[in-house]
Design an enzyme around this catalytic site. Structure first.
Site, short mmCIF file in Angstrom:
data_model
loop_
_atom_site.label_atom_id
_atom_site.label_comp_id
_atom_site.label_asym_id
_atom_site.label_seq_id
_atom_site.Cartn_x
_atom_site.Cartn_y
_atom_site.Cartn_z
N GLU A 1 0.83 -1.20 0.00
CA GLU A 1 0.00 0.00 0.00
C GLU A 1 0.87 1.27 0.00
O GLU A 1 0.53 2.25 -0.65
CB GLU A 1 -0.94 0.00 1.21
CG GLU A 1 -2.04 -1.03 1.15
CD GLU A 1 -1.56 -2.44 1.41
OE1 GLU A 1 -0.44 -2.60 1.97
OE2 GLU A 1 -2.27 -3.39 1.06
N PRO B 1 9.57 -13.56 -2.37
CA PRO B 1 8.43 -13.83 -1.46
C PRO B 1 7.80 -12.54 -0.96
O PRO B 1 8.48 -11.52 -0.78
CB PRO B 1 9.08 -14.62 -0.32
CG PRO B 1 10.34 -15.18 -0.90
CD PRO B 1 10.80 -14.16 -1.88
N GLY C 1 11.74 -3.39 -0.62
CA GLY C 1 11.67 -2.15 -1.39
C GLY C 1 12.32 -2.21 -2.76
O GLY C 1 12.51 -1.18 -3.39
N GLU C 2 12.66 -3.41 -3.24
CA GLU C 2 13.36 -3.53 -4.52
C GLU C 2 12.55 -4.26 -5.58
O GLU C 2 13.10 -4.60 -6.64
CB GLU C 2 14.69 -4.25 -4.33
CG GLU C 2 15.73 -3.47 -3.56
CD GLU C 2 17.12 -4.05 -3.74
OE1 GLU C 2 17.98 -3.37 -4.32
OE2 GLU C 2 17.33 -5.20 -3.30
N ASN D 1 -0.36 -6.49 -7.20
CA ASN D 1 -0.40 -5.37 -8.15
C ASN D 1 0.18 -5.76 -9.51
O ASN D 1 1.40 -5.82 -9.70
CB ASN D 1 0.36 -4.18 -7.57
CG ASN D 1 0.13 -2.91 -8.36
OD1 ASN D 1 -0.46 -2.93 -9.43
ND2 ASN D 1 0.58 -1.80 -7.81
N LEU E 1 0.12 -3.95 -12.09
CA LEU E 1 0.59 -2.76 -12.82
C LEU E 1 2.06 -2.46 -12.57
O LEU E 1 2.67 -1.70 -13.34
CB LEU E 1 -0.26 -1.55 -12.45
CG LEU E 1 -1.73 -1.66 -12.84
CD1 LEU E 1 -2.51 -0.48 -12.30
CD2 LEU E 1 -1.89 -1.76 -14.35
N GLU E 2 2.64 -3.01 -11.53
CA GLU E 2 4.05 -2.72 -11.25
C GLU E 2 4.96 -3.21 -12.37
O GLU E 2 5.76 -2.43 -12.89
CB GLU E 2 4.45 -3.30 -9.89
CG GLU E 2 3.83 -2.53 -8.73
CD GLU E 2 4.18 -3.09 -7.37
OE1 GLU E 2 4.15 -2.33 -6.39
OE2 GLU E 2 4.49 -4.30 -7.29
#
Length: 434
Positions: A64, A279, A321-322, A346, A348-349
């Site tokens: 999020e 994961p 975060g990668e 998601n 769309l990433e």
């Protein structure tokens, strides 16, 4: 609805929370970040400097926070005199916000973006948190609807909004059992920005007043990869060389096994194929690494600084975060949570990174986005690990189709941007009292 009839579901809810308090606190005690004190869970945050208006945005976890990044940047740009406080429920979400704070500090803008853990939704903790934070506006992301926090905001005349409002059919079925509580909580909201007409209708069914709902679209289309992620992807792609590389992101228990089976079958055709396996939850990193070893697959772990050589079968993305960087370094991307009944993640990433998107059939949480990608010819769907393996082989043989899928995904993302602008306009109306 009378005042008493609005309150009794929340009273029962609060009583239930108090009965479950030992279990809740034990769970929270484990979900810890070294950068935060556990007492924040009780609303015990520092009192912020007087005279600085504050906006509050709550996101559940790392996914999020990542989806809300365009909004975070938009709010900081539009309200240069405000401080933006982002709260999360999880430690992984906290780490992602801290990374955003560090990025802004490097750019010379420090102090205006802050992070705390969201308080547990006990009445006392909720009231204490709002009293100390004193936000000018409270923004909840997607389905983060907490009855006592909303009531505390209403008590102090803090306008409230749910943005990127998402409510899947499966979630609706569960919430129907709590409809009096949800209707009372939704009745406290000043505005709900739904991401689709279907989500808006499901919120209406739960009791959200129709006059306070707008269909704004999904903020996830407004995700634009930053320069750092794009450059890191290019460097990683160069180091990996010309071997076939695919990534499986945000995977869950029961899914990793299927993905490793598909990868083993792929390597029968491409002996040097590499799977970047990421994961969803960091507490599973070691277990997934062991699973790879049990299957005899040579493994390199990113967190240990290990580098995949020609014999490496799996590169474990066990860092936080990668994910965008790892998506961008691959030829194909499979989005997890879709071969097991989780509801997907998601889609769309990878599309925004210009990488063809593959998914399993479990897409309950992203049905509208999946349909948009499907209509744009930008989604490849499989039903099993065997079908995934066959699809991977086919796509690695067909460079032209991979290019078409990548371009189609980028086109879908570009065509559906705009939710950010509509969201900011709606929030401005709340702040100005219109």
């Amino acid at each position: 609805m009378t005042a008493v009839s609005r309150r009794w579901p929340r009273w029962l809810y609060s009583a239930g929370l108090y009965l479950l308090a030992p279990l809740i606190w034990w769970r929270v005690w484990r979900e810890h970040a070294l950068t935060n004190l556990r007492r924040e869970r009780l609303g015990l945050i520092p009192r912020l400097p007087a005279g600085v208006p504050r906006l509050w945005l709550h996101c559940a976890s790392v996914g999020e926070v990542q989806a809300a990044r365009p909004l975070i940047e938009g709010l900081l740009a539009r309200y240069p005199n405000h401080c933006l406080v982002v709260t999360t429920m999880t430690a992984t979400g906290a780490e992602r916000v801290r990374a955003l704070i560090a990025t802004r500090r490097e750019a010379g803008d420090s102090g205006r973006l802050r992070h705390y853990f969201v308080p547990l939704d006990f009445p006392g903790a909720a009231n204490r948190f709002i009293a100390r934070l004193q936000p000018s506006l409270a923004i909840f992301f997607e389905t983060e609807i907490w009855p006592n926090l909303l009531a505390a905001c209403r008590r102090r005349a803090v306008p409230t909004a749910v943005i990127n409002g998402r409510l899947s059919p499966r979630a609706l079925r569960g919430y129907r059992r709590l409809r009096p509580l949800m209707a009372a909580a939704l009745g406290q909201l000043d505005w709900l920005a739904a991401k689709s007409r279907g989500d808006a209708e499901r919120f209406r069914e739960l009791g959200m007043p129709t006059t306070r709902i707008d269909v704004v679209g999904s903020l996830k289309y407004d995700l634009t990869p930053d320069d750092a992620s794009s450059e890191a992807s290019k460097r990683l792609c160069t180091r990996l060389g010309s071997r076939p590389v695919w990534v499986a992101g945000s995977t869950h228990p029961g899914e990793d096994q299927q993905l490793l089976e598909a990868h083993a079958r792929l390597r029968q055709h491409y002996a040097n194929a590499l799977l970047i396996l990421v994961p969803r939850h960091p507490q599973r990193f070691d277990a997934v690494a062991e699973l790879c070893r049990e299957r005899g697959m040579a493994l390199a772990r990113r967190s240990l600084g290990e580098w995949p050589d020609g014999r490496t079968a799996v590169y474990l993305g066990d860092t936080m975060g990668e994910l965008l960087t790892l998506y961008g370094a691959a030829d194909l991307a499979f989005v997890g949570g879709s071969l097991v009944p989780v509801g997907g993640h998601n889609l769309l990433e990878p599309a925004a990174m210009g990488v063809p998107v593959l998914t399993g059939p479990e897409l309950d949480n992203f049905a509208d986005i999946a349909e948009t990608l499907r209509q744009g010819g930008a989604l490849v769907e499989v039903t099993s690990s065997a079908a995934l393996a066959d699809t991977l082989v086919t796509l690695f043989l067909d460079e032209a189709e991979r290019h078409r899928l990548a371009e189609a995904g980028l086109a879908v993302v570009a065509a559906n941007r705009g939710a950010l602008a509509g969201t900011l306009v709606g929030l401005q109306s709340l702040l100005s009292g219109k």
